[in-house]
Design a protein around this motif. Sequence first.
Motif, PDB file in Angstrom:
ATOM      1  N   VAL A 319      34.175  39.850  34.231  1.00 22.01           N
ATOM      2  CA  VAL A 319      33.012  39.943  35.119  1.00 22.01           C
ATOM      3  C   VAL A 319      33.343  39.347  36.484  1.00 22.01           C
ATOM      4  N   ASP A 320      34.068  38.241  36.486  1.00 22.07           N
ATOM      5  CA  ASP A 320      34.417  37.563  37.735  1.00 22.07           C
ATOM      6  C   ASP A 320      35.254  38.469  38.646  1.00 22.07           C
ATOM      7  N   LYS A 321      36.272  39.129  38.078  1.00 21.86           N
ATOM      8  CA  LYS A 321      37.134  39.994  38.891  1.00 21.86           C
ATOM      9  C   LYS A 321      36.362  41.211  39.395  1.00 21.86           C
ATOM     10  N   LEU A 322      35.510  41.773  38.579  1.00 23.49           N
ATOM     11  CA  LEU A 322      34.687  42.913  39.011  1.00 23.49           C
ATOM     12  C   LEU A 322      33.654  42.482  40.051  1.00 23.49           C
ATOM     13  N   TYR A 323      33.159  41.269  39.910  1.00 25.55           N
ATOM     14  CA  TYR A 323      32.166  40.702  40.838  1.00 25.55           C
ATOM     15  C   TYR A 323      32.736  40.647  42.262  1.00 25.55           C
ATOM     16  N   HIS A 324      33.991  40.237  42.362  1.00 26.15           N
ATOM     17  CA  HIS A 324      34.593  40.024  43.675  1.00 26.15           C
ATOM     18  C   HIS A 324      35.351  41.240  44.202  1.00 26.15           C
ATOM     19  N   GLN A 325      35.402  42.323  43.455  1.00 25.49           N
ATOM     20  CA  GLN A 325      36.125  43.530  43.893  1.00 25.49           C
ATOM     21  C   GLN A 325      35.145  44.711  43.930  1.00 25.49           C
ATOM     22  N   PHE A 326      34.385  44.815  45.019  1.00 23.53           N
ATOM     23  CA  PHE A 326      33.325  45.821  45.104  1.00 23.53           C
ATOM     24  C   PHE A 326      33.874  47.239  44.979  1.00 23.53           C
ATOM     25  N   ILE A 327      34.917  47.585  45.727  1.00 26.61           N
ATOM     26  CA  ILE A 327      35.455  48.955  45.703  1.00 26.61           C
ATOM     27  C   ILE A 327      36.000  49.296  44.324  1.00 26.61           C
ATOM     28  N   PHE A 328      36.719  48.348  43.734  1.00 27.54           N
ATOM     29  CA  PHE A 328      37.238  48.564  42.376  1.00 27.54           C
ATOM     30  C   PHE A 328      36.090  48.784  41.391  1.00 27.54           C
ATOM     31  N   ARG A 329      35.050  47.968  41.512  1.00 30.11           N
ATOM     32  CA  ARG A 329      33.899  48.095  40.607  1.00 30.11           C
ATOM     33  C   ARG A 329      33.223  49.459  40.763  1.00 30.11           C
ATOM     34  N   GLU A 330      33.076  49.926  41.994  1.00 32.49           N
ATOM     35  CA  GLU A 330      32.447  51.224  42.222  1.00 32.49           C
ATOM     36  C   GLU A 330      33.321  52.365  41.717  1.00 32.49           C
ATOM     37  N   SER A 552      28.524  46.288  34.408  1.00 32.41           N
ATOM     38  CA  SER A 552      27.072  46.138  34.512  1.00 32.41           C
ATOM     39  C   SER A 552      26.703  44.697  34.839  1.00 32.41           C
ATOM     40  N   LEU A 553      27.288  43.750  34.101  1.00 27.56           N
ATOM     41  CA  LEU A 553      27.000  42.335  34.341  1.00 27.56           C
ATOM     42  C   LEU A 553      27.487  41.912  35.720  1.00 27.56           C
ATOM     43  N   ALA A 554      28.640  42.451  36.132  1.00 27.67           N
ATOM     44  CA  ALA A 554      29.175  42.120  37.456  1.00 27.67           C
ATOM     45  C   ALA A 554      28.292  42.695  38.562  1.00 27.67           C
ATOM     46  N   SER A 555      27.815  43.914  38.378  1.00 30.14           N
ATOM     47  CA  SER A 555      26.978  44.560  39.391  1.00 30.14           C
ATOM     48  C   SER A 555      25.675  43.800  39.596  1.00 30.14           C
ATOM     49  N   VAL A 556      25.027  43.426  38.493  1.00 30.99           N
ATOM     50  CA  VAL A 556      23.767  42.681  38.591  1.00 30.99           C
ATOM     51  C   VAL A 556      24.011  41.300  39.187  1.00 30.99           C
ATOM     52  N   SER A 557      25.073  40.648  38.746  1.00 33.12           N
ATOM     53  CA  SER A 557      25.374  39.304  39.249  1.00 33.12           C
ATOM     54  C   SER A 557      25.632  39.320  40.746  1.00 33.12           C
ATOM     55  N   SER A 558      26.346  40.345  41.197  1.00 31.59           N
ATOM     56  CA  SER A 558      26.618  40.462  42.630  1.00 31.59           C
ATOM     57  C   SER A 558      25.344  40.761  43.411  1.00 31.59           C
TER      58      SER A 558
END
Length: 650
Positions: A319-330, A552-558
Amino acid sequence: MSKYTPMIEQYLSIKEQAKDAFLFFRLGDFYEMFFDDAILASKELEITLTGREGGATEKIPMCGVPYHSAENYIQRLIEKGYKVAICEQMEEASATKGMVRRDIVRVVTPGTVMEGKVLGDKSNNYMVCVTETDGMLALAACDLSTGELYVTSVPDSKEWLLDEINIYEPSEMLGDGHLLDFVTSRMSPVGRRVVYTSWDKSKDDLVRDQFGEATWARLTEERRRCVSRLISYLNETQKRSLGQLTQISVYEPNHFMILDPFTRRNLELVETVRERSKKGSLLWLLDRTETSMGARLLRRWIDKPLLSSNLIEERLEAVDKLYHQFIFREDVRAQLKEIYDLERLVGRIAFGSANARDLIALKLSLARIPSLRELCAESPSKTLRRIAQTLDSCTDLCALIEEAVADEPPISVRDGGLIKEGYHQRLDELREASVNGKRWIAELEAKERAATGIRSLKIGYNKVFGYYIEVTKSNLASLPEGRYERKQTLANAERYITPELKEKESLILEAEDKMVDLEYTLFSELRSKLNAEIPRLQKLAEQVAEIDVYQSLASVSSERGFVKPELTTGYDFVVEQGRHPVVEAVMKDGGFIANSTVLEEADAHILLITGPNMAGKSTYMRQVALIAIMAQIGCFVPAARAKVPMLDRI
């Protein structure tokens, strides 16, 4: 001398096998119901009640539904808590002398529904079995539509049993009568079917055959009996392979946080108290999943927060890595968005009910896996890279479907149009014969118009008379003598046939019949090949769902400004500028006032919270509980800083 006709006698003998179910008795293009079934079904389904001569002095009550739309009627009965036994014709009437043999091929119950509106896309449909063996209580939960099967047990604790059943919210419960009586006396029975069953040692072999001797050996005695009872019931009702059940997930209750039904309800984890709606619950807030199986997995995580700090840290790392990597998460979200519900597609394949469109959905989903795997393999997250290492892209299965199945097939698997040209030589030959025959028909129509001078002459087809030449009555005088044989008289026209038309008709229809049969055979063979790969596909579905929950958790947390919690093995619980996550989300003005919580071993073990009504005491307490739960499912939390110990119960 029999009181009823042979057909009604056959119905009554089969009905004896399903006394507590509606018997859908196949007669041609309809499922018919008789006697009390018909009277009750006509009321519940709001369909016409008629009568039928059956050899008795009075007409037998009867009602029926078309077989091609029967699924809708079955769903309506299941939603009302009934079960339905499907009785099919086991042989072709045209090839049988005397009574057609019929038999029950499946019994549909609330817990064994495989498709339709009864199944929520983002929720499971569990059946639960509860048993007691030598003072040990065991619980097995199965979702037949996804192939999930869980089992656990504890020393005698009926309160634990209630807690666990509430987690699964089963649509059907079976097992020991005294346990079911206790559960139903403490829980609302609405929407749940209850079945009393008993243990039969001879049925243990069903579990061994289904899961293998190694799996059986790992189960304790009370868990064996519970799973055996469940699998026996499924075999009795489904009467077919349960290929989607490939593994038993064994878990220990002490690996998860204990949340009793009252706590779950008051914290509104998956639904609100007043409206029983998802909106306004913690699940509603955290659900930004792109797949149905991801949504179901997220709910299971919320239902069972972890007590293992190592497992929680793995989740938090992703979740932490996805939280801080917006383009990667998208990019991950974009790939997930195109993936269908793999778990239920696989379930239908194993069950033998998947149609060609299901396979196309599977193909389109599998086509996205290589890109998703590449993204995870190159991600900064160790957890995602680990998943990528074992992520099976199933490119061979994708290619198999691509080669065989038409891009836009029909819903029915019995009407042809399923298989691509070039896949099977004999099928291509039959198609060519059919196409040439229809071309010949079109040429004959043009030739007959020219020969007779009748521009309105046409050649048509129906299932009763086959191909025919139709001429309006005003043009009958233009027909040549002796060439046409009258077949049918209409109000304004006559229909004729000729020897050459009849000869060509037999060739065309023979080709089409063989073509449809061959397509179904080829499709069934393909489905069987995929069926042999069920474990691979199920493992893939699990991994895709896990990735989906992380994003999902990273998106909401961000989006909500949550922070990564610090997990400790001590007793200190410290939250700086904490917020109630759901209350904050629903407040239109965003005016939730942050507050702090300090519970430390060396200072304050207990907080005494006082204040007037509407001061926010309960909101504050729920806020602390939700922060703990969010941390222990691997999610960031609504605070400026949070130091959270491992809580075993709320």
